[in-house]
Enzyme design. Sequence first.
Site, PDB file in Angstrom:
ATOM      1  N   GLY A 241       0.728  -1.131   0.008  1.00  0.00           N
ATOM      2  CA  GLY A 241       0.095   0.097  -0.098  1.00  0.00           C
ATOM      3  C   GLY A 241       0.869   1.059   0.036  1.00  0.00           C
ATOM      4  N   GLY A 469       1.779  -6.047   4.674  1.00  0.00           N
ATOM      5  CA  GLY A 469       3.288  -6.576   4.692  1.00  0.00           C
ATOM      6  C   GLY A 469       3.978  -5.986   5.941  1.00  0.00           C
ATOM      7  N   GLY A 511       0.521   1.978  12.974  1.00  0.00           N
ATOM      8  CA  GLY A 511      -0.216   0.763  13.161  1.00  0.00           C
ATOM      9  C   GLY A 511       0.418  -0.482  13.982  1.00  0.00           C
ATOM     10  NE  ARG A 615       9.395  -4.033  25.122  1.00  0.00           N
ATOM     11  CZ  ARG A 615       8.623  -3.947  26.401  1.00  0.00           C
ATOM     12  NH1 ARG A 615       7.072  -3.749  26.437  1.00  0.00           N
ATOM     13  NH2 ARG A 615       9.462  -4.109  27.443  1.00  0.00           N
ATOM     14  CB  ILE A 616      12.226  -3.998  17.883  1.00  0.00           C
ATOM     15  CG1 ILE A 616      13.156  -2.699  17.641  1.00  0.00           C
ATOM     16  CG2 ILE A 616      12.104  -4.788  16.705  1.00  0.00           C
ATOM     17  CD1 ILE A 616      12.136  -1.634  16.984  1.00  0.00           C
ATOM     18  CB  VAL A 690      10.580   0.529  12.570  1.00  0.00           C
ATOM     19  CG1 VAL A 690      11.209   0.472  13.961  1.00  0.00           C
ATOM     20  CG2 VAL A 690      10.075  -0.671  12.164  1.00  0.00           C
ATOM     21  N   GLY A 691       8.482   1.597  10.295  1.00  0.00           N
ATOM     22  CA  GLY A 691       8.244   1.375   8.740  1.00  0.00           C
ATOM     23  C   GLY A 691       8.426   2.487   7.875  1.00  0.00           C
ATOM     24  CD  GLU A 692       4.955   6.240   7.341  1.00  0.00           C
ATOM     25  OE1 GLU A 692       4.993   7.106   8.233  1.00  0.00           O
ATOM     26  OE2 GLU A 692       4.131   5.813   6.631  1.00  0.00           O
TER      27      GLU A 692
END
Lengths: 732, 207, 318
Positions: A241, A469, A511, A615-616, A690-692
């Site tokens: 997306g 994803g 998210g 935290r991951i 973290v995705g961005e």
Amino acid sequence: MKFDTPATTNPIDQMKVVGKATTRIEGPLKTTGTAHYAYEHHDAVPNQAYGVVVGSAIAKGRIASMDLEAAQAAPGVLAIVTAANAGTLGKGKYNTAKLLAGPDIEHYHQAVALVVAETFEQARAAAELVNVSYARAEGVFDLAATRDSGKEAKDQMPDTVHGDFEGAFAAAPVQLDATYTTPDQAHAMMEPFASMAAWDGDKLTLWTSNQMIDWSVSDLATTLGVPKQNVRLISPYIGGGFGGKLFIRADAVLAALGARMAARPVKVALARPMMFNNSTHRPATIQRIRIGTTADGKITAMAHEGWSGDLPGGKVESATQPSQLLYAGEHRRVTMRLSTLDLPEGNAMRAPGEAPGMMALEIAMDEMAEKLKLDPIEFRILNDTQVDPVKPQRPFSQRRLIECLRTGAERFGWSKRQPQTGTQREGRWLIGQGMAVAFRNNLLVKSGARVRLNDQGIVTVETDMTDIGTGSYTIIAQTAAEMMGVNLDKVVVRLGDSSFPVSAGSGGQFGGNCSTAGVYAACLKLREAVARRLAIKLDDATFAEGEVRSADKRVPLQAAAKSGELVAEDSIEFAELSKTFQQSTFGAHFVEVAVDSATGEIRVRRMLAVCAAGRILNPTSARSQVIGAMTMGVGAALMEELAVDKRLGFFVNHDFAGYEVPVHADIPHQEVIFLDETDPISSPMKAKGVGELGICGVSAAIANAVYNATGIRVREYPITLDKMLDKLPPMI
Amino acid sequence: MTISRRTFLIVGAVTAASVALPPFISVQASIANAARPIKASVTIWVNDEPRDLDLDTRTTLLDALRENLQLTGTKKGCDHGQCGACTVIANGRRINSCLTLAVMHEGSKITTIEGLGTPQQLHPMQAAFIKHDGYQCGYCTPGQICSAVAVLGEIRDGIPSHASPSLTEPPKLIASEIQERMSGNLCRCGAYSNIIEAINEAAEASA
Amino acid sequence: MRPFTYLRAKSPAEAAALAAQVSDSRFIAGGTNLLDLMKLDIETPTHLIDVNGVGLDRIEATPEGGLRIGALVRNTDLAADSRIRKDYGLLARALLAGASGQLRNVATTAGNLLQRTRCPYFYDTHQACNKRQPGSGCAAIDGFSRQLGIIGVSTACIATHPSDMAVAMRALDALVETVKPDGTTRNIPLAELHRLPGATPNIETTLTAHELITAVTLPTPIGGTHIYQKVRDRSSYAFALISVGAIIQNDGSGRVALGGVAHKPWRVESAESVMPQGAKALTEQLLAGATPTHQNAFKLTLVERTLAAVMAQAREHA
């Protein structure tokens, strides 16, 4: 639950499941082709028909006439939807341009019709029979030419003016004044926009590919003029997306209209060559950056002024936003100006604003460091700030940027880099290293979930959260497993259905943290219900290894559901903490490139990112998010540009042959390091996104590496060889 | 006037200078698009089973798999041979199933992602993709996996690539060879680095 | 895509004869470009003649010491053939620089020669294009032309021919064998197969109606260092900005053909005599009379620099 005080110790801190590198729970489906995407629900409803979208041939103007006779007579055709026969349509809150045009045309390839037929082949052929005559109107398609007409978008990004920038800049002994450009970019997700619609009376079910279920239910209902409760969206798997599927698009609306008119389920996928102009894109920007420092490199004045364009009523690409917070400096001005363009709709794409902003800002920082004869890392460290630079009473909740930089420098071998440009050579190849800071704010959005426990001890989570994803399925399962003290294989996760509680959805890198925090809240409720059923005092209870334990009891968890399934629902709501503290994520990118001294072709040889992002939750999928973002950053740095035909007003390279995205051969082995961090201000999960973060800054690190390799500073992305050829070393 | 194909008509006078930007244009249809579909029969062996199909001749192998046989594991990403999501193995070779007609495959042996393994019984390449997180959204994944399985065969068979340093020596099983050969499979999520690790592991396991 | 009949031909002559019996017919072999264009309503045949069953899938030695490549030999097989790899390395390298593994597995020798331009305006049926629709104009000349032609172009069209393979074949002096519907055969020098646009860019080759390519013949190997340098924006799976196919002998003499600059592989035999004088002199002669657009003028510099690099590489090999 309301999250209004910093998190204290909670069950997530056990980290028995959360925080462990975990392969995706839906992996066996995705790798065997048995995960069903929007266009693939053959079993859902019988008698599916096929819709093909017809796109506008002009960028701006109106439909003068439309002749459907030939198309309607074509074999297999069941219905043709146009604005003229679709009835009154509303426009969704999140859409700028209409999803079905007519008579006015707002942009190229805006949908003007949907042809529905028995088969795809028949629908495609009949779509070619729709005759449209257009009256073309003058349009505005050149951002640079509109620069002076741009206006402040006060409701979206008001100017930040602090102190006396002009005075401080004029007085600064070391100055930089440079202008950078970033082009229009496409999300180019692999799964095209696709939807299947089926009506049951006045109730609509739409199987679709969408990141934000609740927004989209609302917008679809508004567009169709039906009550929201009559619309159900189902979107369990989404083939990418990146912001392009935050909103309903033409496929959703036209499938619904087509199904109504044909009185049959209709599925619609947008043809790839239509996607680039029909849908949204990341808008191009122009960015002027001025930095003034003291002789020893302290920033005293910083101005970051940007320009972007969009359709009337559209969005500003808030590229200059990172400069509000990233570096210290007393006198500052951060502005964006929005002008009107008649290109396709600009909208959010992975790290909107921040991605293109960091592309420019982090080149500027490299240029400034060079002027100061400072190492670029040391220059950034010198100007670190632990507080909002214009509101010093407002600290960052966590800011370990310096540790990211130092850790990365160590791991990358930064000390071996030659600061002098053009000095490293391997045969024909010029070698260079570059770095940049990664920076992206952490956003918080309310998120709900429902959790069920059955008598088999299976915990089922239901939320309208989506997995594009990003790994949502797995981190949600990990969260529920941790909270309920069960193994991962005892958790079932059901996502992407509007009949489930409303979640944060997938966007803005919020998210992961927010949806798991919502699951955390629901699980707290379920724990209460379990304790009640088992007559165990909740405060004494621990949930571990499939049991509920107290000082005097050990009961299997499923015993609580013996007399019937337990169901709990709650949501997480975020309050004042996000105002008291600035929440952001940080990182450092390190890149090595090789530049062909003859042709100027650039190849990335090494990439490392160090991230501090709370935290991951799942190091496996978090790492994938970062490497994916780094890959997209390679595209942005080196090849991605929607080429604007400024006469005709459209993106010319509108397919995957023309709009090049990185391929396997462009991407080296990528390394990612996560600093061990928790952020109790962010949520009970103590996590952030973290995705961005991963895409912010990486393109500048590449640009800086190219400069280190060649001494050529390209300020207009993408850095293609034609911008370097004349400055490369002479050929012998 | 019979129009032989979809035509771009410029209405009114046009000078050479204005040719690209006429004030008024009309998109006209080809009457031939209105003709009846023409059907043909074909038997294709899909995942070791003969499948008899009576198809519109226009049906691509991809659409025959996805729509007629409802084997939706093979993905449509671009429908123009520009992304690789539709990769299947035909008679031992990987191809883009979007750019071939189903009727051209009489007797062909097609292996799709569903034929490689199932969730219960994964192919080693599928297992390696899961282990190394060689995917994110999953949409390009079946194509990547089919391609990867075939790539290992191509290297074993000594087929050279653009990345082969020598044309006369057999290609080696190294990252640069795999990256070049896998470049016909786009992954916009950017799982490339992990995919290469997955393929390496599957290659070592099968060596 | 309009409905079409589908027939399988059993021999080359039968295929050509079948094609002549019906209007709007096309041969299909790999189909990787034809179907691509049919989906966009750019190619609009109503009859397809599948030639995959006509043989023509072998690479055979010629009595003269060259090779005769069947029209249906797949790009993968041609590049992998041991004789091609040993004696015609330029051709193997050019093939391997093109498309993707999946496409090379299907694309044929003849189909590669007959693929059509990738000009984005040609690919968009809403735009003026004299090649797609004679007389409609050319939207590319003043539009997005970065990828397009710089020499041999006309005021009607600046499209390039996208093949890498053809560039190598041009440098190798290949001959194209054909059969016509009446059964007659002929040989066409590769140099004469593709046409420059002139006023009729819609006429792309010198083939006559329904003439079928049956083979490409390579003359005796000429030795030398074979280099195919393709310059592109990404590392793989992209069309060339420009490409250089060169065969360079130890004495510095040689042959050079260019891709990505014209609607045919661009070779100027008379220019090759200046090769020993270096890339600048060679480029001046090769590209004399070039008329680039503002957006693609960089190709002149790029050709010169790439030629210099290729010649330097050849010197190292010598």
